[in-house]
Design an enzyme around this catalytic site. Structure first.
Site, PDB file in Angstrom:
ATOM      1  N   VAL A  96       2.309   5.825   5.279  1.00 16.42           N
ATOM      2  CA  VAL A  96       2.267   7.127   5.940  1.00 16.42           C
ATOM      3  C   VAL A  96       3.520   7.938   5.572  1.00 16.42           C
ATOM      4  CG1 VAL A  96       2.272   8.300   8.175  1.00 16.42           C
ATOM      5  CG2 VAL A  96       0.965   6.183   7.896  1.00 16.42           C
TER       6      VAL A  96
ATOM      7  N   ARG B 186       0.851  -1.196   0.000  1.00 16.67           N
ATOM      8  CA  ARG B 186       0.000   0.000   0.000  1.00 16.67           C
ATOM      9  C   ARG B 186       0.880   1.237   0.000  1.00 16.67           C
ATOM     10  NH1 ARG B 186       0.457  -1.790   5.502  1.00 16.67           N
ATOM     11  NH2 ARG B 186       1.807  -0.294   6.543  1.00 16.67           N
TER      12      ARG B 186
END
Lengths: 455, 156
Positions: A295, A292
């Protein structure tokens, strides 16, 4: 190949705002899937439209595949961006998107399966010839005791289905093993519905270094290293790129190992190969892969000049990468501080509330990714991150000084944040000298905040 | 919202003209810039209303119990939520509840968990006595300082 026109963002907070920013630049329409608690959030205000997917609790909204898919259908989106956390690596959601003919902006279902289960990921790493931390599966105290012989203490017990630092326990002595294994299995069952655990050598002086991967299923590029060793309870607080204090030869072999692993999976999309650097042995081990956007992606964007969300969207459309490895140049050093609504002076107690004012610095080399603004609610239902402060400098010391200056000028009122902790860390001699390893940050926390308050 | 590049450009223009601050408002955005020491600071606020395609009919405003100043409750000790979050009566689903009406509690008796920002916070009675009322249902939201349970404290 298919052009994406409308993206449903199945996430919230700063990452939703950040995805919207790239979509606007690319002329892609955005629909935000938001819980009832987030209908007046910054992301909801900035998205072209918003679909309410249920009550505030994540389990009833952001973690509910059916509700997210209903929002996809309702909005007529042709692609879904899952952000990070929540359902970002969920195979059911990726499969549901496939079934609905909607592009899931992420890797394939098979790739999510290969790396979602930590034991499977480990066996893929072995198959791809990557070094792994000595260890393996153990499902009874007897098996564990037998493995303890070759792993040695201290040892880490990890849940096979765990992640994000949840489901991990350190065992220091053989006599604690039985009890801890049983507890770990019970907790893993309760938290993940899967009681399987495995054991690993616990590297006491380790650095958590990860390699950013960008691949189109054919070509695999690495976008350099990030150091994420500053963690509390396995939650990252500060990240930097490139990872400091690595010999060039070691760094290069880490790049190559990450590329080899992604190639082995014929990986497609953005991904991160997490490695553990054993500082004493000057070697590294494969830990896991994250499938993914992360952050901490802005520190990589700062030193490469790339927009990773834009690249991710292109790959999802089925387009080949527009870059080759030699086009990726690294420039300077970047540091990110995660500003969380938690009180450093009260054992990091969470501090949800309402923001009254928030001022952030504007300067060359400073980037702020945030979803807070005057009047913004910081609800108790989600994680405590309210902003990411990212600085880019010519070298590590330049970046550190810039960060110290930027932190000193941030003003967030209405909620308590961990800004003072970051300020103290940026002045910490151990951090200044070469960054910290996992043990170093615990030592920093033991010395502080008392010294800062009273000394 | 303005991007970092937009803001840099504005700050540099202000700097050149010798201005120290800026305040600008439109229907969409409220923008404030000010210079402190040599650094420019910004506060941006998006004023656009979200375009919600399926607004919820009516959100139940709050499931927490409003503070009840009933005389009958006056002699009871209210144990309140130290922080807002989700109220759990047991350590995990299916486990025995921490306390039930009629239970004796001591200062260190755990009465519930409040989940806030993904962290589980234990709440203790802080008083010796008997549980008279459990004011919230398991899994419901507790406001900061909202009453969780009421205890008839032992008289000294």
């Amino acid at each position: 190949m298919k052009q994406i026109h409308r993206i449903l963002i199945a996430n919230r907070g700063e990452i939703a705002v950040r995805i919207i920013r790239t979509c606007k630049k690319q002329g892609i329409e955005t629909v935000l899937a938001a819980s009832e608690a987030d209908l007046t959030s910054m992301a909801a205000r900035l998205a072209d439209s918003t679909v309410c997917i249920g009550p505030a609790r994540s389990a009833d909204s952001y973690l509910n595949v059916e509700k997210v898919m209903a929002a996809v259908e309702f909005s007529g989106a042709d692609a879904l961006h899952p952000g990070y956390g929540f359902l970002s690596e969920n195979q059911l959601l990726a499969q549901a998107c496939n079934d609905a003919g909607v592009i899931f902006i992420g890797p394939t279902v098979a790739q999510l399966d290969a790396i979602g289960d930590k034991l499977k990921a480990r066996s893929h790493a072995l198959a791809a010839d990557l070094p792994v931390v000595p260890g393996g599966e153990a499902n009874t105290p007897e098996e564990a005791a037998a493995m303890a012989d070759f792993i040695g203490f201290p040892m880490l017990i990890k849940a096979v289905s765990g992640g994000g630092g949840r489901g991990m326990k350190v065992v220091n002595r053989l006599q604690d093993l039985d009890k801890t294994i049983e507890l770990a299995m019970a907790e893993a069952q309760a938290a993940f519905g899967d009681s399987r655990v495995y054991l690993e050598r616990f590297v006491t002086s380790g650095r958590h270094v990860e390699v950013q991967i960008l691949a189109d299923g054919d070509t695999v590029l690495h976008l350099g290293t990030r150091d994420c060793s500053v963690q509390r309870r396995y939650q990252k607080l500060v990240e930097e790129a490139p990872a400091p204090a690595l010999k060039d030869s070691l760094r290069e072999s880490m790049h190559q190992a990450a590329v080899k692993f992604a190639r082995h999976l014929e990986y497609r999309g953005l991904g991160t190969v997490e490695l553990l650097v054993d500082c004493q042995r000057e070697t590294f081990y494969f830990l896991e892969m994250n499938a993914r956007i992360q952050v901490e992606h802005p520190v990589t964007e700062a030193i490469t000049g790339l927009d990773l969300v834009a690249e991710q969207i292109l790959v999802a459309e089925g387009k080949p990468l527009r870059l080759q490895q030699q086009d990726v140049a690294f420039n300077g050093h970047a540091i990110e501080c995660r500003i969380n609504a938690e009180d450093w002076f009260q054992q990091f107690q969470p501090c949800p509330g309402t923001v009254s004012e928030c001022w952030f610095p504007v300067a060359e080399g400073i980037r702020v990714d945030t979803h807070i603004q005057p009047g913004a609610a910081v609800p108790p239902f989600y994680d405590s991150m309210v902003a990411k402060l990212i600085v880019h400098g010519t070298d590590r010391e330049d970046a550190r000084r810039k960060m110290a200056g930027a932190l000193a000028h941030c003003q967030i009122h209405g909620i308590t944040t961990n800004l003072p902790m970051h300020q103290a860390l940026m002045q910490d001699p151990a951090f200044i000298s070469a960054g910290t390893d996992s043990a170093g940050f615990s030592q920093f926390l033991e010395r502080n905040p008392e010294e800062v308050c009273h000394g | 919202m303005l991007t970092n590049d937009d803001l840099l450009e504005i700050a540099s223009a202000l700097q050149q003209k010798g201005h120290r601050q800026l305040s600008a408002d439109s229907d969409e955005l409220s923008l404030r810039l000010k210079q402190e020491a040599s650094l420019w600071l910004v506060q941006q606020q998006s004023c656009r209303e979200a375009h919600v395609l399926n607004p919820p009919v009516s959100t139940v405003s709050s499931q927490s119990i409003a503070d009840n100043n009933d005389d009958a409750l006056e002699h009871l000790t209210a144990i309140r939520a130290p922080l807002p979050g989700i109220f759990y009566r047991a350590s995990k689903p299916g486990a025995a509840v921490f306390v039930e009406v009629g239970d004796r509690v001591g200062v260190d008796t755990q009465i519930c968990i409040i989940e806030s920002m993904k962290l589980m916070n234990s709440v203790y009675a802080g008083v010796e006595g008997t549980v008279v009322d459990i004011c919230l249902q398991d899994g419901h939201f507790a406001e900061k300082h909202g009453v969780l349970i009421r205890v008839e404290a032992d008289s000294k």
